[in-house]
Design an enzyme around this catalytic site. Structure first.
Site, short mmCIF file in Angstrom:
data_model
loop_
_atom_site.label_atom_id
_atom_site.label_comp_id
_atom_site.label_asym_id
_atom_site.label_seq_id
_atom_site.Cartn_x
_atom_site.Cartn_y
_atom_site.Cartn_z
N ARG A 166 6.05 4.74 -6.23
CA ARG A 166 6.94 3.57 -6.06
C ARG A 166 8.32 3.79 -6.69
NH1 ARG A 166 6.07 0.27 -1.90
NH2 ARG A 166 4.02 1.01 -1.33
N ALA B 230 1.62 -3.55 -7.01
CA ALA B 230 0.27 -4.05 -6.78
C ALA B 230 0.11 -5.32 -7.62
CB ALA B 230 -0.74 -3.00 -7.21
N SER C 192 -0.87 4.47 -3.81
CA SER C 192 0.22 3.87 -3.03
C SER C 192 1.12 2.99 -3.91
CB SER C 192 -0.35 3.04 -1.87
OG SER C 192 -1.11 1.95 -2.35
N HIS C 193 0.67 2.61 -5.11
CA HIS C 193 1.48 1.77 -5.99
C HIS C 193 1.60 2.36 -7.39
CE1 HIS C 193 0.93 -0.77 -2.53
NE2 HIS C 193 2.02 -1.42 -2.94
N GLU D 194 0.08 2.93 2.15
CA GLU D 194 -0.91 3.91 2.65
C GLU D 194 -0.37 4.61 3.89
OE1 GLU D 194 -3.71 5.33 1.75
OE2 GLU D 194 -3.59 4.27 -0.14
P1 NDP Z 1 -7.84 -1.53 -0.83
O1 NDP Z 1 -8.32 -1.78 0.56
O2 NDP Z 1 -7.76 -0.15 -1.33
O3 NDP Z 1 -8.74 -2.36 -1.86
C1 NDP Z 1 -8.88 -3.73 -1.73
C2 NDP Z 1 -9.81 -4.32 -2.76
O4 NDP Z 1 -11.16 -4.12 -2.32
C3 NDP Z 1 -9.73 -3.67 -4.13
O5 NDP Z 1 -9.92 -4.65 -5.10
C4 NDP Z 1 -10.87 -2.65 -4.10
O6 NDP Z 1 -11.36 -2.29 -5.37
C5 NDP Z 1 -11.90 -3.40 -3.30
N1 NDP Z 1 -12.84 -2.53 -2.60
C6 NDP Z 1 -12.59 -1.44 -1.86
N2 NDP Z 1 -13.72 -0.93 -1.35
C7 NDP Z 1 -14.74 -1.72 -1.80
C8 NDP Z 1 -16.14 -1.72 -1.64
N3 NDP Z 1 -16.75 -0.79 -0.91
N4 NDP Z 1 -16.86 -2.69 -2.25
C9 NDP Z 1 -16.25 -3.64 -2.99
N5 NDP Z 1 -14.93 -3.68 -3.18
C10 NDP Z 1 -14.17 -2.75 -2.59
O7 NDP Z 1 -6.42 -2.25 -1.04
P2 NDP Z 1 -5.20 -2.37 -0.03
O8 NDP Z 1 -4.92 -1.04 0.57
O9 NDP Z 1 -5.37 -3.52 0.86
O10 NDP Z 1 -4.02 -2.71 -1.08
C11 NDP Z 1 -3.63 -1.74 -2.05
C12 NDP Z 1 -2.63 -2.33 -2.99
O11 NDP Z 1 -1.42 -2.57 -2.33
C13 NDP Z 1 -3.03 -3.66 -3.64
O12 NDP Z 1 -3.06 -3.44 -5.03
C14 NDP Z 1 -1.92 -4.62 -3.25
O13 NDP Z 1 -1.52 -5.52 -4.26
C15 NDP Z 1 -0.79 -3.67 -2.93
N6 NDP Z 1 0.14 -4.28 -1.99
C16 NDP Z 1 1.32 -4.80 -2.47
C17 NDP Z 1 2.19 -5.42 -1.61
C18 NDP Z 1 3.43 -6.05 -2.11
O14 NDP Z 1 4.12 -6.70 -1.32
N7 NDP Z 1 3.80 -5.96 -3.35
C19 NDP Z 1 1.92 -5.52 -0.18
C20 NDP Z 1 0.63 -4.99 0.21
C21 NDP Z 1 -0.21 -4.38 -0.67
P3 NDP Z 1 -11.07 -0.78 -5.96
O15 NDP Z 1 -9.61 -0.75 -6.25
O16 NDP Z 1 -11.95 -0.68 -7.15
O17 NDP Z 1 -11.47 0.17 -4.85
O1 PYC Z 2 2.18 -1.36 0.46
O2 PYC Z 2 2.53 -2.99 1.88
C1 PYC Z 2 2.81 -2.38 0.86
C2 PYC Z 2 3.92 -2.87 0.00
C3 PYC Z 2 4.94 -3.66 0.35
C4 PYC Z 2 5.70 -3.86 -0.77
C5 PYC Z 2 5.13 -3.15 -1.79
N1 PYC Z 2 4.02 -2.57 -1.29
#
Ligand code: NDP
Ligand code: PYC
Length: 338
Positions: free
Chosen positions: A52, A123, A47-48, A188
């Site tokens: 992007r 991310a 997703s990132h 996602e």
């Molecule tokens: P995920 O739910 O995929 O993962 C969240 C964290 O939990 C990760 O560090 C992941 O590690 C860990 N994790 C997942 N499963 C397990 C498990 N079973 N046991 C232990 N740890 C676990 O992330 P999100 O979907 O919430 O977010 C994805 C990305 O989106 C992030 O990198 C975030 O920065 C980005 N994002 C950016 C935004 C922005 O405004 N710029 C806004 C929202 C999100 P691993 O990766 O190793 O699975």
């Molecule tokens: O996946 O929520 C998101 C997001 C917002 C801005 C960049 N990523």
């Protein structure tokens, strides 16, 4: 079945750089954005990753982001660095302010950096992981667009508001977590829509406030926070600390500026760095060893540390020298060439 396209790592980096420079990004922005999406793809954070590029180019074509903005670093206070991104994307602003943040954290034990006025698509883990690789613990957070309903509500009010943390581990990959405070990231939902796949349960409601698994209905309705009221409170904290505290926009205000363009959000980011050695003084070696005991106790019982999947993906990618993306995404990226 989805058709895929495999690229060598060099091809992936060149694709990102070429598309960005062809769309008017300065060399500095193209390099820092390409490095960020390349890291995402390398670690299989789809997703990132290269996906992007679509939003980065859409945001410059909507005349919102300044693809040539030169960030300005301000030494705001003994423990505070401020970087005005001047409506550019955030990675170059972070690069500009990073050395002063590290210097301040090493001097005082703790220091914060406010990045203001930045478009933000990335991310957060590459940012905090880099600080941990320099021996510091670090946290990062930011708002986004008001896509997410607060617990008990029905209207998009909060952002997907990610929070990331890294802890340095001598001789090992840092301990890093990074997650959206929404049940899933907006990215996602977009990827599920592109792939025609239903969403998991409990991540979104439609425009009538009813639970939905349809990504398009979720985008017209509202996303939900993770962990009910707990994720909701954490998300509100991020709105405040990376919004009003640092004189920058909330997710609702960022959404208003977007005016329906569906561009990348415009807001601030807060990064806090901690010098574990200065905090620990004479005990810092023992403190680091006790942290390792904690990690061992988690892993020993078969649980995994956050980022383990990512580090394993990185190892696989580096061994194969390739990344794989959906063929349709590859075509859409090529179509960004003017
Ligand atoms: P995920 O739910 O995929 O993962 C969240 C964290 O939990 C990760 O560090 C992941 O590690 C860990 N994790 C997942 N499963 C397990 C498990 N079973 N046991 C232990 N740890 C676990 O992330 P999100 O979907 O919430 O977010 C994805 C990305 O989106 C992030 O990198 C975030 O920065 C980005 N994002 C950016 C935004 C922005 O405004 N710029 C806004 C929202 C999100 P691993 O990766 O190793 O699975
Ligand atoms: O996946 O929520 C998101 C997001 C917002 C801005 C960049 N990523």
């Amino acid at each position: 079945m989805t058709e895929n396209k495999t690229l060598t790592l060099d091809e992936a980096m060149t694709l990102a750089l070429t598309v960005l420079t062809a769309n008017g990004f300065s060399e500095g922005h193209a390099r820092s954005i390409a490095r960020t999406v390349y890291a995402g793809q390398r670690d299989e954070c789809h997703s990132h990753g290269l996906y992007r590029l679509l939003m980065c180019v859409a945001t410059v074509r909507a005349n919102l982001v300044d693809g040539a903005a030169v960030p300005e670093v301000v030494d705001q206070a003994p423990g505070v660095v401020r970087v005005d991104a001047k409506r550019g994307f955030s990675p170059l602003a972070l690069e500009a302010g990073r050395p002063l943040l590290i210097e301040k954290a090493r001097k005082s034990g703790i220091a914060a950096m406010a990045i203001n006025n930045c478009f933000h698509f990335s991310a957060l883990w590459p940012e905090v992981e880099d600080f941990a690789n320099d021996g510091l613990a670090a946290m990062a957070m930011n708002p986004s667009h008001s896509w997410v309903a607060p617990a008990g509500g029905t209207r998009g009010t909060l952002g997907t508001n990610p929070i990331a943390f890294a802890w340095p581990r001598p001789g090992k990959h840092p301990f890093v977590f990074d997650f959206a405070t929404s049940a899933v990231a907006r990215g996602e939902i977009e990827l599920h829509r592109r792939a025609g796949k239903p969403l998991p349960e409990g991540v979104a409601i439609d425009a009538d406030g009813k639970p939905t698994a349809d990504p398009a209905a979720a985008m017209a309705g509202a996303m939900l926070t993770f962990g009910g009221h707990k994720g909701s409170a954490l998300s509100i904290m991020i709105e405040l600390l990376a919004g009003p505290l640092i004189s920058d926009l909330t997710s609702m205000e960022s959404q208003e500026i977007d005016k329906g363009a569906n561009a990348t959000p415009l807001h601030g980011e807060l990064i806090i760095a901690f010098d574990t050695k200065l905090f620990g003084g004479n005990n810092s070696a023992d403190n680091a060893a006790r942290a390792e005991k904690l990690f061992d106790a988690i892993v020993d019982q078969g649980a995994r540390l956050p980022s383990q999947r990512r580090y394993e993906a990185r190892e696989r990618t580096m061994a194969s020298g390739t990344v794989t993306i959906p063929a349709k995404l590859y075509e859409d990226i090529l179509a960004l060439m003017p």
